[in-house]
Design a protein around this motif. Sequence first.
Motif, PDB file in Angstrom:
ATOM      1  N   LEU A  53     -12.288  17.412  54.379  1.00 24.87           N
ATOM      2  CA  LEU A  53     -11.121  17.962  55.073  1.00 24.87           C
ATOM      3  C   LEU A  53     -11.197  17.658  56.568  1.00 24.87           C
ATOM      4  O   LEU A  53     -10.221  17.200  57.166  1.00 24.87           O
ATOM      5  CB  LEU A  53     -11.039  19.475  54.837  1.00 24.87           C
ATOM      6  CG  LEU A  53      -9.957  20.230  55.623  1.00 24.87           C
ATOM      7  CD1 LEU A  53      -8.571  19.688  55.306  1.00 24.87           C
ATOM      8  CD2 LEU A  53     -10.045  21.727  55.343  1.00 24.87           C
ATOM      9  N   LEU A  54     -12.354  17.887  57.159  1.00 27.79           N
ATOM     10  CA  LEU A  54     -12.521  17.575  58.580  1.00 27.79           C
ATOM     11  C   LEU A  54     -12.410  16.072  58.833  1.00 27.79           C
ATOM     12  O   LEU A  54     -11.892  15.631  59.860  1.00 27.79           O
ATOM     13  CB  LEU A  54     -13.869  18.098  59.090  1.00 27.79           C
ATOM     14  CG  LEU A  54     -13.921  19.592  59.398  1.00 27.79           C
ATOM     15  CD1 LEU A  54     -15.332  20.018  59.754  1.00 27.79           C
ATOM     16  CD2 LEU A  54     -12.975  19.939  60.528  1.00 27.79           C
ATOM     17  N   ASN A 144      -8.276  23.263  47.579  1.00 27.30           N
ATOM     18  CA  ASN A 144      -8.439  21.812  47.749  1.00 27.30           C
ATOM     19  C   ASN A 144      -8.505  21.092  46.396  1.00 27.30           C
ATOM     20  O   ASN A 144      -8.622  21.708  45.346  1.00 27.30           O
ATOM     21  CB  ASN A 144      -9.706  21.551  48.565  1.00 27.30           C
ATOM     22  CG  ASN A 144      -9.837  20.103  48.986  1.00 27.30           C
ATOM     23  OD1 ASN A 144      -8.837  19.397  49.133  1.00 27.30           O
ATOM     24  ND2 ASN A 144     -11.063  19.644  49.176  1.00 27.30           N
ATOM     25  N   LYS A 145      -8.425  19.778  46.474  1.00 25.10           N
ATOM     26  CA  LYS A 145      -8.541  18.874  45.312  1.00 25.10           C
ATOM     27  C   LYS A 145      -7.388  19.054  44.325  1.00 25.10           C
ATOM     28  O   LYS A 145      -7.589  18.951  43.100  1.00 25.10           O
ATOM     29  CB  LYS A 145      -9.892  19.056  44.620  1.00 25.10           C
ATOM     30  CG  LYS A 145     -11.093  18.787  45.536  1.00 25.10           C
ATOM     31  CD  LYS A 145     -12.390  18.722  44.774  1.00 25.10           C
ATOM     32  CE  LYS A 145     -13.555  18.441  45.714  1.00 25.10           C
ATOM     33  NZ  LYS A 145     -14.845  18.315  45.025  1.00 25.10           N
ATOM     34  N   ILE A 146      -6.184  19.318  44.859  1.00 23.17           N
ATOM     35  CA  ILE A 146      -5.024  19.454  43.961  1.00 23.17           C
ATOM     36  C   ILE A 146      -4.616  18.119  43.367  1.00 23.17           C
ATOM     37  O   ILE A 146      -3.785  18.068  42.460  1.00 23.17           O
ATOM     38  CB  ILE A 146      -3.832  20.091  44.711  1.00 23.17           C
ATOM     39  CG1 ILE A 146      -3.425  19.227  45.921  1.00 23.17           C
ATOM     40  CG2 ILE A 146      -4.151  21.508  45.159  1.00 23.17           C
ATOM     41  CD1 ILE A 146      -2.144  19.683  46.587  1.00 23.17           C
ATOM     42  N   THR A 183      -6.125  12.920  50.019  1.00 24.40           N
ATOM     43  CA  THR A 183      -4.846  12.231  50.284  1.00 24.40           C
ATOM     44  C   THR A 183      -4.139  12.762  51.527  1.00 24.40           C
ATOM     45  O   THR A 183      -3.261  12.112  52.068  1.00 24.40           O
ATOM     46  CB  THR A 183      -3.899  12.391  49.087  1.00 24.40           C
ATOM     47  OG1 THR A 183      -3.544  13.776  48.939  1.00 24.40           O
ATOM     48  CG2 THR A 183      -4.553  11.899  47.807  1.00 24.40           C
ATOM     49  N   GLY A 184      -4.523  13.971  51.960  1.00 21.45           N
ATOM     50  CA  GLY A 184      -3.884  14.567  53.130  1.00 21.45           C
ATOM     51  C   GLY A 184      -2.733  15.503  52.807  1.00 21.45           C
ATOM     52  O   GLY A 184      -2.166  16.127  53.714  1.00 21.45           O
ATOM     53  N   GLY A 186      -0.649  18.576  52.295  1.00 21.98           N
ATOM     54  CA  GLY A 186      -0.778  19.969  52.690  1.00 21.98           C
ATOM     55  C   GLY A 186      -1.638  20.227  53.907  1.00 21.98           C
ATOM     56  O   GLY A 186      -1.704  21.362  54.392  1.00 21.98           O
ATOM     57  N   VAL A 187      -2.328  19.202  54.444  1.00 22.96           N
ATOM     58  CA  VAL A 187      -3.242  19.411  55.576  1.00 22.96           C
ATOM     59  C   VAL A 187      -2.475  19.780  56.849  1.00 22.96           C
ATOM     60  O   VAL A 187      -2.880  20.667  57.600  1.00 22.96           O
ATOM     61  CB  VAL A 187      -4.128  18.169  55.806  1.00 22.96           C
ATOM     62  CG1 VAL A 187      -4.967  18.338  57.072  1.00 22.96           C
ATOM     63  CG2 VAL A 187      -5.038  17.936  54.604  1.00 22.96           C
ATOM     64  N   SER A 188      -1.352  19.107  57.103  1.00 19.04           N
ATOM     65  CA  SER A 188      -0.545  19.425  58.289  1.00 19.04           C
ATOM     66  C   SER A 188      -0.065  20.875  58.239  1.00 19.04           C
ATOM     67  O   SER A 188      -0.101  21.587  59.248  1.00 19.04           O
ATOM     68  CB  SER A 188       0.655  18.478  58.384  1.00 19.04           C
ATOM     69  OG  SER A 188       1.442  18.781  59.522  1.00 19.04           O
ATOM     70  N   GLU A 189       0.361  21.327  57.046  1.00 20.37           N
ATOM     71  CA  GLU A 189       0.803  22.713  56.894  1.00 20.37           C
ATOM     72  C   GLU A 189      -0.355  23.684  57.112  1.00 20.37           C
ATOM     73  O   GLU A 189      -0.167  24.782  57.665  1.00 20.37           O
ATOM     74  CB  GLU A 189       1.397  22.926  55.497  1.00 20.37           C
ATOM     75  CG  GLU A 189       2.735  22.236  55.262  1.00 20.37           C
ATOM     76  CD  GLU A 189       2.614  20.744  54.937  1.00 20.37           C
ATOM     77  OE1 GLU A 189       3.648  20.110  54.684  1.00 20.37           O
ATOM     78  OE2 GLU A 189       1.476  20.226  54.923  1.00 20.37           O
ATOM     79  N   LEU A 190      -1.556  23.291  56.694  1.00 18.20           N
ATOM     80  CA  LEU A 190      -2.734  24.126  56.915  1.00 18.20           C
ATOM     81  C   LEU A 190      -3.005  24.286  58.414  1.00 18.20           C
ATOM     82  O   LEU A 190      -3.299  25.395  58.886  1.00 18.20           O
ATOM     83  CB  LEU A 190      -3.946  23.509  56.222  1.00 18.20           C
ATOM     84  CG  LEU A 190      -5.298  24.217  56.440  1.00 18.20           C
ATOM     85  CD1 LEU A 190      -5.264  25.625  55.858  1.00 18.20           C
ATOM     86  CD2 LEU A 190      -6.435  23.411  55.830  1.00 18.20           C
TER      87      LEU A 190
END
Length: 511
Positions: A53-54, A144-146, A183-184, A186-190
């Motif tokens: 994630l980082l 994670n890992k969806i 893949t990234g 949902g990361v921006s929303e997080l």
Amino acid sequence: MRLLQSPCNYLIFLLILQDMEQDSQLLSKNKNLLPRPPIVVILGHVDHGKTTLLDYIRKTNLAAKEAGEITQSIGAYEVVHHNKKITFIDTPGHEAFNKMRERGANVADVAVLVVAADESIKPQTKESIEILNKTKTPFIVAINKIDKPTANINKVINDLMDFNVLLEKYGGNIPWQAISAKTGDGVSELLDLIILMGEMENLTYDPKAAASGVIIESKLDSKRGITVSAILKNGILKNGDLIATDSASGKIKTLENFLGQRVESLSPSAPALILGFETMPEVGEEFFAGEIDLVEIQPVKIFERKVEQTENFVSPEDSRNYLNLILKADTSGSLEALKNVLSSLPLKDKKVKFLEEAVGDINDSDVKLAQATGAIIIGFKTKIQKTAQELAKIHSIKIINSEIIYEIGKILEESLAEEKSQKTIAELEVLAVFNQKTKKQIIGGKVTTGVFKNRSRIKIMRNSEEIGWGKVINLQSQKQDVEEVRSGNECGLLIESDTKISIGDHLIQEL
């Protein structure tokens, strides 16, 4: 003014003036406060995707560089999202680093609990939840890992409920986001949630206050000396500042940001690399910098242990009940974790004794200490100096050195088992006991391993535990005195020992 002539009214008037003065001072102080970025800790089970994630957030590939793809030291990183800064603390996920994870949570303003959608709750997930509850750190759940075909978000949500982690829209108020660190998605929303939670926490600092923060790691660099990683919480940290903790002090000679770039100053919540401490500060300590009065303090104990424990060392002749270890690691946090792993080794006939614990390379002094005490040297993410390696070879000193912490315990156990099999030349099972009136005991038994010899020292084992020692005075086979009995044969023995031998005990002869 007549009202003030009453002593009671005059006292009330003074109290009102005092309150007004305090309110004025508070208002003046609040005017100095500026917003600061949130400090975020990443928690969760090993291999649930914290470092990945980082990696995605920082557009780096740190995970591939980690030995065994497991993060094993605390790192702090600053990122920018929608023109707003966020500081991340990456904490290890392996169970050995429980204290380091708890320390990370104590530093942080906000936590992200990463749970893999294909595995749900695991041991370190539970520990992380306990830490967050204990430290009362606000947190967000990242499922994670969806992207995995076996991902089951609903199962994770239901499993979290069993630990009283109630997510938004599911009966609770804990924010959450489904993501794929790979893949990234949902990361921006997080990151949006992190910034929002940081703003809700009203995080501020006083630029006029003395700089202060928390030590998150310290290590001894062979070229640069003592290097300290820290997170700044208040004030402005400047190059040249005096700096102190409860256990160490110094003057900042070099100040670097998280990218390793030299800077003249840093503001909260920036990660900082500090060179200038005269002794190594303890991880988790609060530091203060600027115009401060430094008191005389004792050097950190990590460098004193060799002196402190000399009187308690167990000599090789008396060490049969102890496993003497010398520990060396790259950082103080890693050293703490290494000790935790080795303390919990399931040893049946020995107790672990730590003769020295220090940060730095394995050197000549370590080898000489091992030679004098019969100790094994354990290194974690550290180097072996060439002269030390040569000296260890000459004196047959065992050194176990690895960059993966959970492998060290396994290697040590295998090494001890191999050593035991090499030392054991014979073993006998006690089948009968005939006379135990004095220290001299007459017993009957069967040799199960090797060649059992007369007039030899024996170790008495009961239920795989050592209970005493003795000596074979006489050995007989078929009513005849013999010098040895081979495996598979029965014999009679006259044993001299203070320990009463029982049927079922095992007598071990070693080299």
